[in-house]
Design an enzyme around this catalytic site. Structure first.
Site, short mmCIF file in Angstrom:
data_model
loop_
_atom_site.label_atom_id
_atom_site.label_comp_id
_atom_site.label_asym_id
_atom_site.label_seq_id
_atom_site.Cartn_x
_atom_site.Cartn_y
_atom_site.Cartn_z
N GLU A 26 -9.29 0.94 5.45
CA GLU A 26 -9.54 0.72 4.15
C GLU A 26 -8.96 -0.99 3.55
OE1 GLU A 26 -8.82 2.88 -0.55
OE2 GLU A 26 -7.43 2.26 0.72
N HIS A 27 -7.77 -0.95 4.18
CA HIS A 27 -7.45 -2.77 4.11
C HIS A 27 -7.49 -2.91 5.59
CE1 HIS A 27 -7.00 -0.61 -0.32
NE2 HIS A 27 -7.71 -1.64 -0.53
N ASP A 84 -6.69 -7.15 -4.42
CA ASP A 84 -6.30 -6.03 -5.63
C ASP A 84 -6.78 -6.45 -6.90
OD1 ASP A 84 -6.60 -3.28 -3.90
OD2 ASP A 84 -4.01 -3.57 -4.54
N HIS A 120 1.30 2.73 -3.27
CA HIS A 120 0.41 3.72 -4.47
C HIS A 120 1.07 4.86 -4.31
CE1 HIS A 120 -2.28 0.98 -5.65
NE2 HIS A 120 -2.31 0.42 -4.17
N HIS A 164 -52.95 16.41 1.36
CA HIS A 164 -53.30 14.25 1.05
C HIS A 164 -54.09 14.18 1.62
CE1 HIS A 164 -49.24 15.88 0.63
NE2 HIS A 164 -48.48 15.44 1.04
N GLN A 219 0.60 -1.78 -0.26
CA GLN A 219 -0.08 -0.20 0.28
C GLN A 219 0.37 1.54 -0.30
OE1 GLN A 219 -3.58 -0.20 -0.50
NE2 GLN A 219 -2.95 -1.43 -0.85
#
Length: 856
Positions: free
Chosen positions: A759-760, A793, A693, A842, A690
């Site tokens: 996230e992971h 991934d 990235h 209504h 990661q």
């Protein structure tokens, strides 16, 4: 002096546009551009879009002084303003007077400006501009007639005779492009050829114009003669055409093939020599086959020609071929030679090491089609800035040589009690023992990396979105040319069916994509609603919910630092499974205008209608609003940088766009929980998967009861594996804001993880499956030592776009179906609540039906 012509154009004009028969390419050959703007952003955009082609003069009379400085910083050659504006601006800023031109519309203006110049002689190089009889200003201000300091702005009633009258007296004429022509006597327009030739001082004996021919860098190629006729032909053809004293018109290269592309026409200081700037093709300028009539190129020009030739035809296996085919080798040599230059001491050593560095740096440039002219133009643009950065070295390099960026600060910081240790080059994460660390420090350590101000991002993105919405394909192409350097691209979209030659891949890559495709398809197909949900909430009241695919979806596939066919699959496969009728992908092209074959193949597998060859905010806007050739979509999904995210949010908030988006994504992140049984190499590899990235990615390790030896084993693996990666510099940036927590037990580890909500989440734990029930907050969980995050991934089947699933591509519709009995059963509650809320219509919609039911 330069050309005596400045051509006024609309600031929205683009490269290659033809305004009547005189466009920006024509302007670049015969003069500079002049634009009048109402906002600095217009000028900045025009200058940056055309900086490689044009010098630009800007009328800033309607914008604030601070914005005028911004225009100068962007690279405007000169700005035109009122005398009062100029006096104020000059007093408040350090601006070279040669870049200022003041309008003198009256005798009062002239007097005011002359009086000020008497007290401010350092501004003697300013220019002045009038709208009538500009030649008289030479005497009034005492300017030399060869200095390019006097201008005349002509209106729509301009005549060729009036322009020539001013130009022959040394005035620079500003004429609208709509009033100019290359071919003489066309609808009463002003002939550029006639104006330029009228400025030239011909030879007294021959009547011809002495002409110096120079290349793109200004190196003299040879001396020739021109005439009014040859100048006209040169401008018409855009090539080198001269006047031979024996044979008449001489079309350079017509027989030899050594032709010239005409780049610009100008004059020397007193206009008795014309200057042709050309791009020489073939062997060279001289009939003897040399680069110039004064001999062969030397120095940098010679090196550039050699490298350009070697790039095309370097012998296989040669060192130069290796350099062009192996970017990492060039990168390593540049760093090596830079370091050796820094260490050199004697004059000869410094010259030798500088030559080596320049050689490898220029090789790197030529490989990317960057020329010395591009570099020099960039230097010139930097020189045009009037506000300067402080110029400190970046911390990484400053620290390496022991330089402190605060050494020159007005208030030096107090000396530390003991010398601070020099920062190590070791790649390692900060370590925190939770048992001995305050809770506030732990919470601070769990914060994500800070992002750039949203206001700043929006300010950059909004004009791009508006431009694409207004100008469609042309705007998309403009930004693709600008940001991706794909200047050869002529269409912003690639339509299906995609040609086979764009999907040429190795069998192994095709197999990998096919395997991933099938697994992702299988997992997402299982998420389908088999049948509508039907519930009878009370007798006669039936409620249901059914799903329909979103008809048109746009899928953003990032480019930048990595090619991401996996993201194309993760977005395209669920869109296909959901049954979306139109799937549009968008991804930045490469500099040659092509798209990676992996992405094209993935788009083909998913049944995409098209691929938008653009990235960033321009791609988002194109899909949100549609263009002449790009389909409008109903929803945009996919990750991207801050500009993409901001653009998605902006178009989703524009009700006229009618487009929704997925949840905005942030920087990539992973949290690994590891115990004593975890393999240190596995742990380090998961963290780095990661970290590579981007520098804004964050990785966190929670070590469960690990001792110093066990922690050191992971840290050593991290350092060694990181240095073996080609993206090591990115990893280093990510690790700088990453952290390791050392905790006592698994329960404490999961409490920290749930608070961070990664996230992971990777569980490298003994009996990892038993820990899953403790997971409360995470995007995706990877269980056990044989489940690296990488499988998620790519190929396991789960979606690595964690905010995306099959439901992202469908819309749910609810229905109600009441019988008369059902309405009777629910009517009391409905009418009572409508009465409470004061909504009589209504209530009546129910009561009027109940009246009919009760009468039956």
């Amino acid at each position: 002096m330069a050309s005596p012509l400045v051509i006024a154009v609309q600031p929205r004009a683009r490269l290659g546009d033809q305004e009547d028969d005189f466009g920006l390419k024509d302007i670049s050959r015969v003069g500079s551009a002049f634009i009048k703007v109402s906002a600095s952003v217009e000028a900045v955009e025009f200058i940056k879009s055309n900086s490689s082609l044009l010098d630009t003069y800007v009328d800033v009379t309607t914008i604030a002084p601070a914005d005028a400085v911004e225009v100068l910083n962007a690279g405007a050659a000169k700005i035109f303003l009122t005398p009062k504006q100029m006096i104020t601006l000059a007093a408040e800023n350090h601006i070279p007077s040669s870049r200022l031109v003041a309008y003198v519309a009256s005798d009062e203006d002239t007097t005011e400006l002359r009086n000020w110049l008497t007290d401010a002689p350092e501004f003697e190089n300013i220019g002045v501009c009038a709208t009538a009889n500009a030649a008289r200003l030479f005497e009034k201000f005492g300017f030399p007639r060869d200095g390019g300091q006097v201008y005349r702005l002509f209106g729509r009633d301009v005549t060729e005779a009036a322009v020539i009258e001013e130009v022959t007296h040394g005035v620079v004429a500003i004429v609208s492009s709509e009033q100019l022509t290359i071919v003489p006597n066309t609808n009463g327009k002003v002939s550029v050829a006639n104006v330029l030739s009228s400025r030239a001082v011909p030879d007294a004996n021959t009547g011809l114009i002495a002409t110096l021919v120079v290349d793109e860098r200004g190196v003299s190629l040879g001396f020739v003669w021109s005439s009014k006729e040859s100048l006209l032909e040169a401008l018409k053809t855009g090539t080198g055409v001269y006047q031979s004293r024996k044979r008449g018109l001489w079309f350079k290269g017509q027989t030899s093939g050594d032709v010239q592309q005409l780049l610009g026409v100008g004059f020397d200081c007193d206009a008795d020599c014309m200057i042709f700037r050309v791009k020489q093709l073939g062997r060279g300028f001289c009939h003897l086959g040399t680069n110039t009539c004064f001999g062969r190129y030397q120095g940098l020009s010679s090196l550039q020609k050699t490298l350009q030739s070697r790039k095309e035809s370097a012998p296989a296996g040669s060192y130069t071929a290796r350099l062009f085919n192996d970017p990492k080798l060039v990168e390593a040599k540049i760093m090596e030679e830079a370091e050796e230059l820094c260490q050199a001491t004697t004059k000869d050593e410094i010259a030798a090491e500088a030559a080596d560095l320049i050689y490898f740096a220029l090789t790197r440039c030529i490989a990317a089609d960057v020329s010395l002219e591009d570099i020099e133009r960039n230097l010139d643009m930097k020189h045009l800035k009037v506000t300067r950065r402080k110029g400190d070295a970046k911390p990484r390099w400053a620290e390496k040589v022991g330089l402190s960026n605060t050494e020159t600060a007005p208030k030096p910081s107090p000396a530390p009690e003991k010398p601070a240790a020099a920062k190590s080059d070791r790649i390692e994460m900060k370590r925190i023992y939770t048992a001995s660390t305050p809770v506030s420090v732990i919470k601070d350590a769990l914060q994500r990396p800070s992002q750039k101000s949203n206001d700043a991002i929006v300010g950059l993105v909004k004009p791009i979105i508006n431009d694409v919405r207004t100008n469609g394909d042309a705007a998309v192409l403009k930004y693709t040319h600008k940001f991706e350097k794909a200047t050869s691209l002529t269409s912003p979209v690639l339509k299906a069916p995609f040609p086979e030659h764009l999907m040429q891949l190795s069998p192994d890559t095709i197999k990998a994509i096919d395997v991933s495709f099938e697994n992702i398809k299988k997992f997402h197909s299982a998420q389908k609603d088999d049948k509508p949900l039907v519930v009878e909430t009370m007798p006669g009241v039936v409620c249901s919910r059914f799903s329909r695919p979103i008809e048109r979806v746009g899928l953003y596939i990032p480019g930048g630092t990595a090619v991401l066919p996996s993201t194309a699959l993760m977005l395209g496969v669920p869109a296909m499974v959901a049954g979306c009728k139109k799937i549009v992908l968008a991804s930045p092209p490469r500099s040659d205008g092509s798209i990676s074959p992996e992405i094209v193949y993935a788009a083909h597998k998913c049944g995409a209608e098209s691929i938008v060859l653009a990235g960033g905010a321009q791609a988002v806007a194109a899909m949100a609003y549609g263009t002449e050739s790009i389909s409008k979509v109903d929803k945009i999904l996919g990750p991207g940088n801050q500009f993409v995210t901001a653009a998605k949010m902006m178009v989703s908030n524009d009700t006229s766009a009618g487009v929704s988006i997925d949840m905005p994504a942030g920087p990539s992140e992973v949290l690994v929980i590891a115990d004593k049984k975890a393999n240190p190499a596995f742990v380090a590899s998961d963290l780095l998967s990661q970290a590579e990235h981007g520098v804004d990615s964050q990785v966190i390790l929670i070590a469960v009861d690990l001792d110093e030896k066990e922690l050191a084993a992971i840290e050593n693996e991290l350092h060694q594996q990181a240095n073996a990666l080609p993206r090591v510099d990115i990893v280093r940036g990510s690790i700088e804001h990453s952290v390791s927590f050392v905790v006592k037990n698994v329960e404490e580890a999961l409490n920290l993880s749930n608070e961070y909500a990664p996230e992971h989440l990777i569980l490298q734990l003994e009996n990892a499956e038993d820990v899953v029930p403790l997971v409360e907050n995470a995007g995706s969980v990877f269980i056990g030592q044989w489940t690296p995050e990488s499988v998620g991934d790519y190929s396991a089947g789960v979606n690595h776009s964690l905010r995306v699933n099959l439901g992202s591509f469908v819309k749910h519709i609810t229905s109600s179906n009441l019988s008369a009995e059902g309405l009777r059963n629910v009517s009391g509650a409905v009418m009572q609540l409508a009465a409470v809320e004061g909504l009589d219509a209504h209530k009546r919609a129910v009561s009027i039906r109940m009246d009919v039911i009760n009468k039956a």
